[in-house]
Design an enzyme around this catalytic site. Structure first.
Site, PDB file in Angstrom:
ATOM      1  N   ALA A   1      24.999  30.251 -14.641  1.00  0.00           N
ATOM      2  CA  ALA A   1      23.977  30.023 -15.590  1.00  0.00           C
ATOM      3  C   ALA A   1      24.743  28.649 -16.469  1.00  0.00           C
ATOM      4  O   ALA A   1      25.335  29.042 -17.534  1.00  0.00           O
ATOM      5  CB  ALA A   1      24.013  31.254 -15.974  1.00  0.00           C
ATOM      6  N   LYS A   2      24.577  27.583 -17.308  1.00  0.00           N
ATOM      7  CA  LYS A   2      24.271  27.054 -18.159  1.00  0.00           C
ATOM      8  C   LYS A   2      24.060  27.898 -18.865  1.00  0.00           C
ATOM      9  O   LYS A   2      22.839  28.326 -19.378  1.00  0.00           O
ATOM     10  CB  LYS A   2      23.191  25.738 -18.426  1.00  0.00           C
ATOM     11  CG  LYS A   2      23.693  25.426 -19.987  1.00  0.00           C
ATOM     12  CD  LYS A   2      22.990  23.299 -19.804  1.00  0.00           C
ATOM     13  CE  LYS A   2      22.694  23.260 -21.115  1.00  0.00           C
ATOM     14  NZ  LYS A   2      21.909  24.194 -21.842  1.00  0.00           N
TER      15      LYS A   2
END
Length: 332
Positions: free
Chosen positions: A178-179
């Site tokens: 996940a960013k």
């Protein structure tokens, strides 16, 4: 076309640089047809790789995925993929307002040759938890050959991804990371929910702090500031990987100082209203990449906010010059 090989979890390491979609001088006109500066896109991608980044992400927020035409987005992606030539992974943005268009875009990006997707969820209406997980499940099933980095931006996508969602996303083989937004009290719960199935990428200036909280879990960062010159993020990576924690902390502090003027009134909410112009103003002021004008409708920005972005760009450019010299000396 290259042989596709999905980016995997164990490849999420180092600096994942985010680059803009360089724009032609007429890009702010609503009548403009082809607004991508392909020569600058090629130069910028190679410059980032030469200066040490580990992956390139495109077609995100300040990559203007929301304002590029479909033809422009695909042409730009093809330019970057061809220029990178498998030297580092390329992750293309496939976010649209619905699942079917996202799948169509993702399939075309796969044909072009990206290694994975930077993928935010639809945001016309907020997605509840089941809707969010279904969205990523459907996209993952449609392009099983691509790894997916989930784009967790609470403002753009109308809410923070919950820990429950993260636990469910780990069941989707294509989802690898996940960013991640700014570090907060939910970090530990999110990491617990991810388990060994995925990881998160903090912002580069928070990488040191995140690594101290979870030293065995976080091995990469996302870096928009790398488009102002990647030497700070690359130097931070080197210091962390070598265990030089005092040096890493100082670089993180310098990155924080460079960003002090970037957020109008210190507010991410206000920043988000002007995200695209502020990012491009900062990049152009730093001078490492010629981002060019914004595409409509996101072309307006109050001048005092713009000057804060310019000051941030100047500070990042100076830090890049300083640390580039150190990196060159270390290599010699």
């Amino acid at each position: 076309m290259k042989q596709l090989m999905r980016i995997e979890l164990d490849q999420v390491s180092g600096v994942f640089a985010i680059m803009p979609t360089p724009a032609t001088d007429n890009a702010s006109s609503p009548d403009a047809i082809d607004t991508v500066d392909h020569a600058e896109a090629r130069r910028a991608a190679s410059a980032l790789i030469a200066d040490g980044v580990d992956a390139i992400m495109i077609n995100g927020t300040f990559g203007e995925a929301a304002t590029l035409t479909q033809d422009e987005l695909f042409a730009f992606t093809r330019t970057v993929v061809d220029e990178v030539a498998q030297r580092v992974p390329v992750l293309g943005g496939a976010t649209t307002l619905n699942t079917r268009d996202t799948i169509s875009r993702a399939r075309m990006l796969s044909e072009i040759g990206v290694d994975g997707l930077l993928l935010g969820r639809p945001m016309w209406s907020p997605c509840d938890d089941e809707t969010l997980v279904d969205f990523y499940r459907h996209v993952g099933a449609a392009v099983p050959e691509l790894g997916i980095i989930v784009y967790d931006n609470p403002v753009s996508f109308r809410g923070k991804i919950s820990s429950w969602c993260y636990s469910e996303l780990t069941r989707i083989p294509q989802v690898i990371a996940a960013k991640y937004p700014a570090l907060g009290p939910g970090l530990e719960a999110d990491l617990d929910a991810m388990g060994d199935g995925m990881t998160l990428l903090p912002l580069e200036r928070e990488w040191y702090a995140a690594s101290q909280l979870a030293p065995d879990r976080i091995h990469a960062c996302w870096s928009g500031s790398s488009s102002c010159g990647p030497a700070p993020a690359v130097s931070l990576r080197n210091a962390l990987s070598a265990g030089r924690l005092g040096e890493a902390e100082l670089i993180a502090e310098a990155l924080g100082h460079a960003s002090e003027t970037f957020f109008p009134e210190g507010s991410f909410e206000i920043f988000s209203r002007y995200n695209v112009p502020l990012e491009k103003i900062r990049i152009d002021e730093a001078g490492y990449i010629k981002a060019g004008p914004c595409r409509p409708p996101y072309i307006h920005c109050p001048e005092d906010y713009a000057e804060g972005a310019r000051e941030s760009g100047r500070r990042l450019a100076a830090l890049h010059r300083e640390l580039s010299g150190r990196l060159a000396a270390a290599r010699s």
